[in-house]
Write a protein that holds these residues in place. Structure first.
Motif, short mmCIF file in Angstrom:
data_model
loop_
_atom_site.label_atom_id
_atom_site.label_comp_id
_atom_site.label_asym_id
_atom_site.label_seq_id
_atom_site.Cartn_x
_atom_site.Cartn_y
_atom_site.Cartn_z
N GLY A 66 0.82 -1.19 -0.07
CA GLY A 66 -0.07 0.13 -0.03
C GLY A 66 0.77 1.16 0.14
O GLY A 66 2.05 1.26 -0.26
N LYS A 67 0.20 2.34 0.11
CA LYS A 67 0.93 3.77 0.16
C LYS A 67 1.61 3.67 1.56
O LYS A 67 1.21 3.53 2.68
CB LYS A 67 -0.22 4.80 0.08
CG LYS A 67 0.42 6.14 -0.04
CD LYS A 67 -0.81 7.43 -0.01
CE LYS A 67 -0.02 8.63 -0.01
NZ LYS A 67 -1.17 9.71 -0.07
N ASP A 68 2.86 3.99 1.37
CA ASP A 68 3.96 4.28 2.52
C ASP A 68 3.55 5.62 3.25
O ASP A 68 3.34 6.55 2.82
CB ASP A 68 5.36 4.36 1.85
CG ASP A 68 6.35 4.28 2.92
OD1 ASP A 68 6.14 3.58 3.96
OD2 ASP A 68 7.36 5.19 2.97
N ARG A 69 3.87 5.35 4.33
CA ARG A 69 3.81 6.38 5.45
C ARG A 69 4.43 5.87 6.71
O ARG A 69 4.62 4.85 6.95
CB ARG A 69 2.20 6.65 5.91
CG ARG A 69 1.71 5.50 6.39
CD ARG A 69 0.06 5.84 6.97
NE ARG A 69 -0.95 6.00 6.02
CZ ARG A 69 -1.43 5.14 5.46
NH1 ARG A 69 -0.75 3.77 5.35
NH2 ARG A 69 -2.59 4.83 4.89
N PRO A 70 4.78 6.77 7.55
CA PRO A 70 5.56 6.54 8.98
C PRO A 70 4.65 5.53 9.69
O PRO A 70 3.32 5.89 10.03
CB PRO A 70 5.87 7.72 9.55
CG PRO A 70 5.59 8.89 8.48
CD PRO A 70 4.80 8.33 7.38
N LEU B 214 2.89 -2.83 12.19
CA LEU B 214 2.53 -4.42 12.03
C LEU B 214 3.16 -5.55 12.95
O LEU B 214 2.36 -6.32 13.44
CB LEU B 214 3.29 -4.79 10.52
CG LEU B 214 3.26 -6.25 10.15
CD1 LEU B 214 1.75 -6.97 10.18
CD2 LEU B 214 4.19 -6.53 8.86
N PHE B 215 4.35 -5.02 13.38
CA PHE B 215 4.87 -5.85 14.56
C PHE B 215 4.35 -5.56 15.86
O PHE B 215 4.18 -6.54 16.56
CB PHE B 215 6.34 -5.68 14.47
CG PHE B 215 7.17 -6.13 13.39
CD1 PHE B 215 7.48 -7.42 13.57
CD2 PHE B 215 7.33 -5.47 12.28
CE1 PHE B 215 8.16 -8.40 12.44
CE2 PHE B 215 8.08 -6.10 11.26
CZ PHE B 215 8.32 -7.69 11.26
N ASP B 216 3.78 -4.41 16.23
CA ASP B 216 2.81 -4.49 17.31
C ASP B 216 1.61 -5.27 17.22
O ASP B 216 1.31 -5.81 18.31
CB ASP B 216 2.29 -2.85 17.45
CG ASP B 216 3.26 -1.79 17.99
OD1 ASP B 216 4.45 -2.32 18.59
OD2 ASP B 216 3.26 -0.73 17.88
N THR B 217 1.08 -5.33 16.08
CA THR B 217 0.18 -6.24 15.96
C THR B 217 0.46 -7.69 16.20
O THR B 217 -0.38 -8.50 16.98
CB THR B 217 -0.75 -6.13 14.38
OG1 THR B 217 -1.07 -4.96 14.18
CG2 THR B 217 -1.82 -7.07 14.37
N LEU B 218 1.69 -7.96 15.56
CA LEU B 218 2.07 -9.51 15.44
C LEU B 218 2.60 -9.84 17.17
O LEU B 218 2.53 -11.03 17.58
CB LEU B 218 3.05 -9.63 14.73
CG LEU B 218 2.74 -9.70 13.47
CD1 LEU B 218 4.07 -9.77 12.38
CD2 LEU B 218 1.66 -10.75 12.90
N SER C 180 -7.70 -0.86 8.34
CA SER C 180 -7.52 0.36 9.45
C SER C 180 -6.57 1.33 8.76
O SER C 180 -6.68 2.73 8.91
CB SER C 180 -7.28 0.05 10.70
OG SER C 180 -6.03 -0.11 11.24
N MET C 181 -5.42 0.82 8.18
CA MET C 181 -4.27 1.69 7.80
C MET C 181 -4.44 1.80 6.08
O MET C 181 -3.49 2.44 5.51
CB MET C 181 -2.93 0.93 8.11
CG MET C 181 -2.62 0.84 9.40
SD MET C 181 -2.19 2.47 10.16
CE MET C 181 -0.45 2.36 9.36
N LYS C 182 -5.58 1.29 5.64
CA LYS C 182 -5.84 1.47 4.27
C LYS C 182 -4.93 0.76 3.36
O LYS C 182 -4.30 1.31 2.34
CB LYS C 182 -6.03 2.83 3.69
CG LYS C 182 -7.26 3.70 4.50
CD LYS C 182 -7.35 4.95 3.76
CE LYS C 182 -8.47 5.46 4.39
NZ LYS C 182 -9.01 6.99 4.18
N LEU C 183 -4.50 -0.49 3.81
CA LEU C 183 -3.37 -1.28 3.23
C LEU C 183 -3.99 -2.78 2.98
O LEU C 183 -5.02 -2.79 3.19
CB LEU C 183 -2.40 -1.40 4.20
CG LEU C 183 -1.35 -0.19 4.52
CD1 LEU C 183 -0.58 -0.62 5.83
CD2 LEU C 183 -0.64 0.29 3.47
N GLN C 184 -3.28 -3.23 2.26
CA GLN C 184 -3.53 -4.75 1.84
C GLN C 184 -2.84 -5.84 2.53
O GLN C 184 -1.48 -5.60 2.50
CB GLN C 184 -3.72 -4.89 0.34
CG GLN C 184 -4.51 -4.21 -0.70
CD GLN C 184 -4.43 -4.42 -2.16
OE1 GLN C 184 -3.38 -4.01 -2.55
NE2 GLN C 184 -5.21 -5.22 -2.57
N ALA C 185 -3.26 -7.03 2.87
CA ALA C 185 -2.69 -7.88 3.50
C ALA C 185 -2.95 -9.26 2.82
O ALA C 185 -3.82 -9.44 2.49
CB ALA C 185 -3.10 -8.10 5.15
#
Length: 414
Positions: free
Chosen positions: A27-31, A37-41, A91-96
């Motif tokens: 997806g679109k990069d942002r800080p 992702l790693f907080d989620t994992l 929630s981050m408007k990304l694809q997984a």
């Protein structure tokens, strides 16, 4: 014990049968994406096996290879992890994408090499041909990343499964036909440990032939050119042609030395090359069939560690038409490379030599990496690699130095 509960080896590294998950985010990069992702994992107490991240034109691709959850509770299963990651990505408007598997990445093959490709420009056709050539001899491209986009496009391919020498030979033929420059060096610590770079001067570090600059002041440019041509035809060796040309300078006032120094033009990228190498801890030297009256000045201006050349004899304020001291010819350049390496405490295998002419060949072949810079076909074919663009700093990319490191070195000097 079920397959989902296969224990890890004592080292904590997953074995071949350990269940693992490849988590891919696009997806679109942002800080904050990687941290998020790693907080989620982190809630699943997993072990990180591998991470790869790349950003291209503002789009991120983040891959995390982790061990699969081994818990039995409803909130700690693989299904729960998948749902949680997809929810976070949305929630981050990304694809997984999450792919199940076992163990680590497949082992890389033997014969690992770095293949640097320089294009001006680099086309899809030439990239396809290079990749096809690597595959054709049994190599596998494990990773590609960009070293620079200016003044040339420089890409580095990490390749395994093909012997370095065979790869170099195959790609040399392919690159000549494609009009791109390709350098192949063995992978390993030695690449980053090449801490001495030695260059030819005339038509390499500088754009000029110093003897021609002196000859123009002496009014004998045509005669000097005739002798040079005879030497190129093999009618004279270097030492004979040197003495014959210098003899034509007899009687020239020594004030011409200062004039010639002001006329010398550095090759584009020369200052950047030297500055960056010095900033990164390399030692840099020059050897020349020209004259110390010019190389000494270059050594002072550029902060070179070593310099050696022939010396014009001057008596009573005039050039005598003779040279003094050790003659720097083809064999002499290789001898000086070895001498500089010994003085620098650098093994010969960890040196880099750069030159353009036949009298540089012994030096290029003696070095750990010999680079033919805008050289004649004979020299290009004999050297380890060649650069055929008019920017000397592109040699940095052959050493695995990125444009960002070059710019950082420039900023540090300001």
């Amino acid at each position: 014990m079920s397959a989902s509960q296969t224990p890890l080896p004592p080292t904590g590294v997953p074995g071949e049968d350990t269940p693992t998950l490849l988590v891919k985010i696009f997806g679109k990069d942002r800080p904050g994406i990687t941290a998020g992702l790693f907080d989620t994992l982190a809630a699943y107490s997993l072990i990180v096996v591998d991470i790869e991240q790349v950003v291209t034109r503002g789009r991120i691709t983040l891959c995390a290879l982790v061990t699969a959850p081994t818990g039995q509770g409803s909130g700690t299963t693989e299904g729960a992890l998948r749902a949680t990651v997809h929810s976070w990505a949305e929630s981050m408007k990304l694809q997984a994408e999450i792919i199940s598997g076992r163990g680590d990445n497949r082992p890389r093959g033997s014969g690992r090499s770095h293949v640097t490709v320089l294009g001006h420009p680099l086309t899809t056709q030439s990239t396809a041909a290079i990749a096809g050539c690597i595959t054709g001899i049994g190599g596998n491209i494990d990773r590609i990343f960009r070293l620079a986009k200016y003044p040339v496009t420089a890409m580095e391919f990490e390749v395994s499964g093909a012997e370095t020498g065979l790869l170099r030979t195959a790609l040399a033929t392919e690159s000549a036909a494609l009009g791109v420059d390709v350098a192949v060096v063995a992978s390993g610590l030695q690449r980053r440990a090449q801490r001495l770079v030695v260059m030819d001067v005339d038509s390499t570090l500088i754009q000029d032939e110093v003897i021609e600059l002196f000859a123009a002041h002496a009014g004998c440019a045509d005669k000097v050119a005739e002798i040079t041509t005879a030497a190129m035809r093999g009618e004279l060796d270097f030492e004979q042609s040197l003495h014959a040309r210098v003899a034509l300078l007899a009687g020239l006032d020594e004030s011409v030395v200062d004039e010639v120094r002001t006329e010398v033009r550095l090759t584009p990228g020369a200052r950047t090359l030297v500055r960056t190498l010095k900033r990164l801890g390399y030692q840099v030297g020059v050897v020349s069939g020209g004259f110390t009256q010019v190389t000494d000045d270059l050594q002072d201006k550029l902060g070179l560690d070593f310099a050696s050349a022939n010396t014009l004899e001057i008596k009573d304020g005039k050039l005598t038409g003779q040279v003094t001291g050790e003659i720097v010819d083809r064999a002499g350049k290789a001898r000086l490379l070895r001498r500089f390496a010994e003085q620098a405490g650098v093994p010969l295998a960890q040196t880099v030599a750069i030159g353009d002419g036949a009298n540089d060949l012994d030096m290029l072949n003696a070095a750990g990496l010999g680079v033919a810079f805008n050289a004649k076909p004979l020299v290009r074919e004999a050297a380890h690699t060649a650069v055929n663009v008019p920017f000397l700093d592109t040699v940095l990319y052959l050493l695995g130095i990125t444009r960002e490191e070059v710019e950082a070195a420039a900023t540090h000097e300001q």
